[in-house]
Design a protein around this motif. Sequence first.
Motif, PDB file in Angstrom:
ATOM      1  N   UNK A   1      48.517 -19.616  -5.823  1.00 50.20           N
ATOM      2  CA  UNK A   1      48.863 -20.368  -4.605  1.00 50.20           C
ATOM      3  C   UNK A   1      48.039 -19.900  -3.406  1.00 50.20           C
ATOM      4  N   UNK A   2      47.403 -18.756  -3.523  1.00 52.55           N
ATOM      5  CA  UNK A   2      46.576 -18.255  -2.427  1.00 52.55           C
ATOM      6  C   UNK A   2      45.130 -18.714  -2.557  1.00 52.55           C
ATOM      7  N   UNK A   3      44.826 -19.442  -3.627  1.00 55.04           N
ATOM      8  CA  UNK A   3      43.464 -19.969  -3.797  1.00 55.04           C
ATOM      9  C   UNK A   3      43.497 -21.493  -3.964  1.00 55.04           C
ATOM     10  N   UNK A   4      44.473 -22.123  -3.337  1.00 53.42           N
ATOM     11  CA  UNK A   4      44.439 -23.584  -3.252  1.00 53.42           C
ATOM     12  C   UNK A   4      45.433 -24.361  -4.090  1.00 53.42           C
ATOM     13  N   UNK A   5      46.212 -23.688  -4.964  1.00 49.74           N
ATOM     14  CA  UNK A   5      47.184 -24.447  -5.767  1.00 49.74           C
ATOM     15  C   UNK A   5      48.272 -25.012  -4.854  1.00 49.74           C
ATOM     16  N   UNK A   6      48.641 -26.267  -5.079  1.00 46.27           N
ATOM     17  CA  UNK A   6      49.702 -26.895  -4.294  1.00 46.27           C
ATOM     18  C   UNK A   6      51.071 -26.458  -4.777  1.00 46.27           C
ATOM     19  N   UNK A   7      51.121 -26.014  -6.030  1.00 46.79           N
ATOM     20  CA  UNK A   7      52.397 -25.698  -6.651  1.00 46.79           C
ATOM     21  C   UNK A   7      52.153 -24.627  -7.721  1.00 46.79           C
ATOM     22  N   UNK A   8      52.946 -23.551  -7.700  1.00 42.72           N
ATOM     23  CA  UNK A   8      52.920 -22.574  -8.794  1.00 42.72           C
ATOM     24  C   UNK A   8      54.334 -22.480  -9.350  1.00 42.72           C
ATOM     25  N   UNK A   9      54.395 -22.325 -10.665  1.00 41.04           N
ATOM     26  CA  UNK A   9      55.680 -22.489 -11.354  1.00 41.04           C
ATOM     27  C   UNK A   9      55.849 -21.381 -12.392  1.00 41.04           C
ATOM     28  N   UNK A  10      57.072 -20.874 -12.522  1.00 37.61           N
ATOM     29  CA  UNK A  10      57.284 -19.850 -13.538  1.00 37.61           C
ATOM     30  C   UNK A  10      58.755 -19.620 -13.856  1.00 37.61           C
ATOM     31  N   UNK A  11      58.969 -18.687 -14.772  1.00 38.64           N
ATOM     32  CA  UNK A  11      60.302 -18.375 -15.272  1.00 38.64           C
ATOM     33  C   UNK A  11      60.769 -17.032 -14.718  1.00 38.64           C
ATOM     34  N   UNK A  12      62.046 -16.934 -14.400  1.00 41.77           N
ATOM     35  CA  UNK A  12      62.585 -15.669 -13.890  1.00 41.77           C
ATOM     36  C   UNK A  12      62.941 -14.692 -15.008  1.00 41.77           C
ATOM     37  N   UNK A  13      62.933 -15.139 -16.265  1.00 43.13           N
ATOM     38  CA  UNK A  13      63.135 -14.136 -17.314  1.00 43.13           C
ATOM     39  C   UNK A  13      61.794 -13.663 -17.864  1.00 43.13           C
ATOM     40  N   UNK A  14      60.752 -13.922 -17.079  1.00 40.68           N
ATOM     41  CA  UNK A  14      59.453 -13.272 -17.312  1.00 40.68           C
ATOM     42  C   UNK A  14      59.163 -12.416 -16.068  1.00 40.68           C
ATOM     43  N   UNK A  15      57.905 -12.277 -15.714  1.00 42.69           N
ATOM     44  CA  UNK A  15      57.503 -11.296 -14.690  1.00 42.69           C
ATOM     45  C   UNK A  15      58.326 -11.236 -13.395  1.00 42.69           C
ATOM     46  N   UNK A  16      58.537 -12.349 -12.679  1.00 43.73           N
ATOM     47  CA  UNK A  16      59.085 -12.192 -11.324  1.00 43.73           C
ATOM     48  C   UNK A  16      60.572 -11.852 -11.287  1.00 43.73           C
ATOM     49  N   UNK A  17      61.242 -11.946 -12.425  1.00 44.76           N
ATOM     50  CA  UNK A  17      62.655 -11.558 -12.478  1.00 44.76           C
ATOM     51  C   UNK A  17      62.828 -10.066 -12.668  1.00 44.76           C
TER      52      UNK A  17
END
Length: 436
Positions: free
Chosen positions: A229-245
């Motif tokens: 998202x810091x290099x131009x993506x309009x939308x970033x998407x992911x799962x909370x039972x992976x890395x960011x959780x």
Amino acid sequence: MKEEKQILEEYYESMGISKPVFRFCSKIEEGLKERFARIDEVAECNQMKVLKAMRDNRLSEACFAPTTGYGYNDIGRETLEKIYADVFGTENALVRPQITCGTHALALALMSQLRPGDELLSPVGKPYDTLEEVIGIRPSNGSLAEYGITYRQVDLLPDGSFDWDGIAEALNEKTKLVTIQRSKGYASRPTLSVKRIGELIAFIKERKPDVLCMVDNCYGEFVELTEPSEVGADLVVGSLIKNPGGGLAPIGGYLCGTKECIERAAYRLTSPGLGKEVGATLGVTSTLTQGLFLAPTVVKGALKGAIFAANIYGALGYTVIPDGKESRHDIIQEVEFHDPELMTAFCEGIQAAAPVDSFVRPEPWDMPGYDAQVIMAAGAFVSGSSIELSADGPMKEPYAVYFQGGLTWEHAKYGIMTSLQKIYETGKIQLEEQKA
Ligand SMILES: *Cc1c(COP(=O)(O)O)cnc(C)c1O
């Protein structure tokens, strides 16, 4: 130091790790010090980024109070979404326990942005398995295809680079959204760095400025200093039972992006007119927030585990993707055994090392949607969580296991050592120390 090493060796021995395996692994670890120091630095930067977002948004104890019913004015939910937006450098975010998994988050992103007659483009080859049914590549009830949304795909070139000409050709007046999967997932292509994703987005926007660029960020969060998202993506998407959780989140998914993208997604997740205003959090906000706080450290441990495994199995002569020296952009490690017995032994080791269900022996089974039997090893606190140490793979050539996770480096290390122990016990491999 000497004493600790001695105690550690005895400890590992009492936990089933033989001396040859211990010594072989110790030597590999010795050679990774510099590499690990760089990973520590990235984690420190990401820890600061997350901490800053929590302070800037005045995270407070009141945020952790559960809400029920409609969940109007849930200050914890609103604060967590602002924190996510800041961490990912976006205008807005949707972070919800009502998003059931990664596939759901991605389906929500696609279905909220695309309208009948629009076209979806994947310029990085076939998307993650479960998305085939979302898109309608494999016919499915409620797919995008059923709504008259078409799909186009441009594969990566054999050397893993982008097919620039093919991408330019595929973009047309119907193209509304481009989906870019950061992680290789369960394919043998390279994982994309944030830098490469930025180059791809710039190329696409130059040709069609109004196209939306979405990144499937699963397994990539906090591996690098920046996010897509810091290099131009309009939308970033992911799962909370992976890395960011951070291993704590018991459920959930996130979307971070522009104001318009997130508004469309919120109107789709709940209802037109309601959007982000509803969605009780039932008390999970504190674990979602604490998990994000721990995520940079947890990802660091998982990353070290992946590199450790790549170096061990690389040294033993197996094909490892990525290899032991390559730069990393996700936490997944693939090891090709070309031997069902070794593949099974590897998974048995990962399972035996788990804190939960360590006494269970994984066996290959016929999983729906797969053309070969699949073996899986996981003993997790959160069911299905793949930021926790886990491994799986289809029982067919090249008999490759994909493994990822580990809530702490120490546990990832023990898991990998146990996998090697099980393989060693098959008698099919030699370890140099064995002769000593
Ligand atoms: C895990 C994953 C998904 C799907 O997430 P689930 O939570 O398993 O539904 C999608 N894309 C990628 C790259 C993934 O790693």
